[in-house]
Design a protein around this motif. Structure first.
Motif, mmCIF file in Angstrom:
data_model
loop_
_atom_site.group_PDB
_atom_site.id
_atom_site.type_symbol
_atom_site.label_atom_id
_atom_site.label_comp_id
_atom_site.label_asym_id
_atom_site.label_seq_id
_atom_site.Cartn_x
_atom_site.Cartn_y
_atom_site.Cartn_z
ATOM 1 N N CYS A 63 -8.035 -4.202 10.314
ATOM 2 C CA CYS A 63 -7.703 -2.689 10.367
ATOM 3 C C CYS A 63 -6.605 -2.378 11.189
ATOM 4 O O CYS A 63 -5.631 -1.624 10.877
ATOM 5 C CB CYS A 63 -9.065 -2.085 10.627
ATOM 6 S SG CYS A 63 -10.087 -2.340 9.128
ATOM 7 N N LEU A 104 -5.266 0.467 9.338
ATOM 8 C CA LEU A 104 -6.354 1.492 8.601
ATOM 9 C C LEU A 104 -7.358 1.731 9.609
ATOM 10 O O LEU A 104 -7.469 1.446 10.576
ATOM 11 C CB LEU A 104 -6.976 0.372 7.630
ATOM 12 C CG LEU A 104 -5.933 -0.152 6.632
ATOM 13 C CD1 LEU A 104 -6.641 -1.378 5.990
ATOM 14 C CD2 LEU A 104 -5.651 0.618 5.659
ATOM 15 N N LEU A 141 -5.661 -2.225 -2.186
ATOM 16 C CA LEU A 141 -6.086 -2.601 -0.998
ATOM 17 C C LEU A 141 -7.088 -3.754 -0.978
ATOM 18 O O LEU A 141 -7.128 -4.839 -0.318
ATOM 19 C CB LEU A 141 -6.786 -1.406 -0.094
ATOM 20 C CG LEU A 141 -7.371 -2.128 1.118
ATOM 21 C CD1 LEU A 141 -6.327 -2.284 2.188
ATOM 22 C CD2 LEU A 141 -8.148 -0.658 1.867
ATOM 23 N N HIS A 142 -7.909 -3.659 -2.101
ATOM 24 C CA HIS A 142 -9.018 -4.768 -2.177
ATOM 25 C C HIS A 142 -8.418 -6.142 -2.910
ATOM 26 O O HIS A 142 -8.625 -7.197 -2.347
ATOM 27 C CB HIS A 142 -9.956 -4.219 -3.326
ATOM 28 C CG HIS A 142 -10.923 -3.397 -2.935
ATOM 29 N ND1 HIS A 142 -11.544 -2.423 -3.489
ATOM 30 C CD2 HIS A 142 -11.672 -3.448 -1.580
ATOM 31 C CE1 HIS A 142 -12.403 -1.756 -2.644
ATOM 32 N NE2 HIS A 142 -12.534 -2.220 -1.407
ATOM 33 N N GLN A 197 -4.426 4.656 -6.969
ATOM 34 C CA GLN A 197 -4.594 3.198 -7.146
ATOM 35 C C GLN A 197 -4.560 2.316 -5.836
ATOM 36 O O GLN A 197 -4.654 1.136 -5.751
ATOM 37 C CB GLN A 197 -3.536 2.343 -7.982
ATOM 38 C CG GLN A 197 -3.552 2.797 -9.434
ATOM 39 C CD GLN A 197 -2.649 1.921 -10.416
ATOM 40 O OE1 GLN A 197 -1.977 1.103 -9.767
ATOM 41 N NE2 GLN A 197 -2.683 2.345 -11.541
ATOM 42 N N TYR A 198 -4.800 3.210 -4.780
ATOM 43 C CA TYR A 198 -4.519 2.629 -3.511
ATOM 44 C C TYR A 198 -5.795 1.714 -3.070
ATOM 45 O O TYR A 198 -5.770 0.883 -2.416
ATOM 46 C CB TYR A 198 -4.499 3.695 -2.425
ATOM 47 C CG TYR A 198 -4.199 3.666 -0.758
ATOM 48 C CD1 TYR A 198 -3.005 3.327 -0.269
ATOM 49 C CD2 TYR A 198 -5.553 3.233 -0.189
ATOM 50 C CE1 TYR A 198 -3.103 3.019 0.932
ATOM 51 C CE2 TYR A 198 -5.344 2.937 1.202
ATOM 52 C CZ TYR A 198 -4.317 2.739 1.732
ATOM 53 O OH TYR A 198 -4.122 2.330 2.815
ATOM 54 N N THR A 199 -6.992 2.254 -3.310
ATOM 55 C CA THR A 199 -8.091 1.374 -2.932
ATOM 56 C C THR A 199 -7.802 0.189 -3.698
ATOM 57 O O THR A 199 -8.735 -1.123 -3.272
ATOM 58 C CB THR A 199 -9.363 2.337 -3.101
ATOM 59 O OG1 THR A 199 -9.207 3.511 -2.394
ATOM 60 C CG2 THR A 199 -10.751 1.513 -2.872
ATOM 61 N N LEU A 215 -12.835 0.932 7.169
ATOM 62 C CA LEU A 215 -12.264 0.106 6.321
ATOM 63 C C LEU A 215 -12.741 -1.395 6.415
ATOM 64 O O LEU A 215 -12.647 -2.520 5.602
ATOM 65 C CB LEU A 215 -10.937 0.262 5.558
ATOM 66 C CG LEU A 215 -10.891 1.511 4.813
ATOM 67 C CD1 LEU A 215 -9.233 1.787 4.788
ATOM 68 C CD2 LEU A 215 -11.646 1.558 3.727
ATOM 69 N N GLU A 235 -15.156 -3.109 3.941
ATOM 70 C CA GLU A 235 -14.406 -3.604 2.852
ATOM 71 C C GLU A 235 -13.834 -4.948 2.827
ATOM 72 O O GLU A 235 -13.697 -5.806 2.132
ATOM 73 C CB GLU A 235 -13.459 -2.446 2.234
ATOM 74 C CG GLU A 235 -14.070 -1.141 1.836
ATOM 75 C CD GLU A 235 -14.991 -1.298 0.888
ATOM 76 O OE1 GLU A 235 -14.991 -2.175 -0.265
ATOM 77 O OE2 GLU A 235 -16.313 -0.864 1.228
ATOM 78 N N LEU A 243 0.803 -1.162 -0.124
ATOM 79 C CA LEU A 243 0.222 -0.051 -0.053
ATOM 80 C C LEU A 243 0.813 1.169 -0.013
ATOM 81 O O LEU A 243 0.564 2.273 -0.782
ATOM 82 C CB LEU A 243 -1.027 0.035 1.299
ATOM 83 C CG LEU A 243 -2.108 -0.992 1.185
ATOM 84 C CD1 LEU A 243 -2.952 -1.164 2.386
ATOM 85 C CD2 LEU A 243 -3.077 -0.781 0.086
#
Length: 79
Positions: free
Chosen positions: A46, A51, A26-27, A21-23, A55, A58, A14
């Motif tokens: 998290c 985090l 992360l996914h 493109q972070y999210t 989140l 997610e 990350l």
């Protein structure tokens, strides 16, 4: 790989990902390690990765999505 090692790897990925493109990254990391982290809570994830608690939702979504993706042929080792 231990949970701590996984958390550290996710943190490094990350930190080196472009901001836009972070999210997405992360996914992908959540999907990649879903099986190894199946026994932890979203809150623990998290905290381990550093985090915001929000989140955690997610993390739960990606963990659930992983089963469907693997049924469709996803090889998480290629992520």
């Amino acid at each position: 790989m231990s949970e701590i090692e996984i958390f550290e790897e996710i943190k490094q990925v990350l930190a080196s990902s472009p901001r836009n493109q972070y999210t997405m990254e992360l996914h992908l990391q959540m999907i990649k390690f879903a099986d190894e982290l199946k026994n932890i809570t979203a809150k623990e994830f998290c905290q381990g990765v550093g985090l915001q608690p929000s989140l955690g939702t997610e993390f739960s979504k990606m963990r659930n999505l992983t089963n469907r993706l693997k049924s469709a042929g996803l090889d998480v080792s290629k992520i």
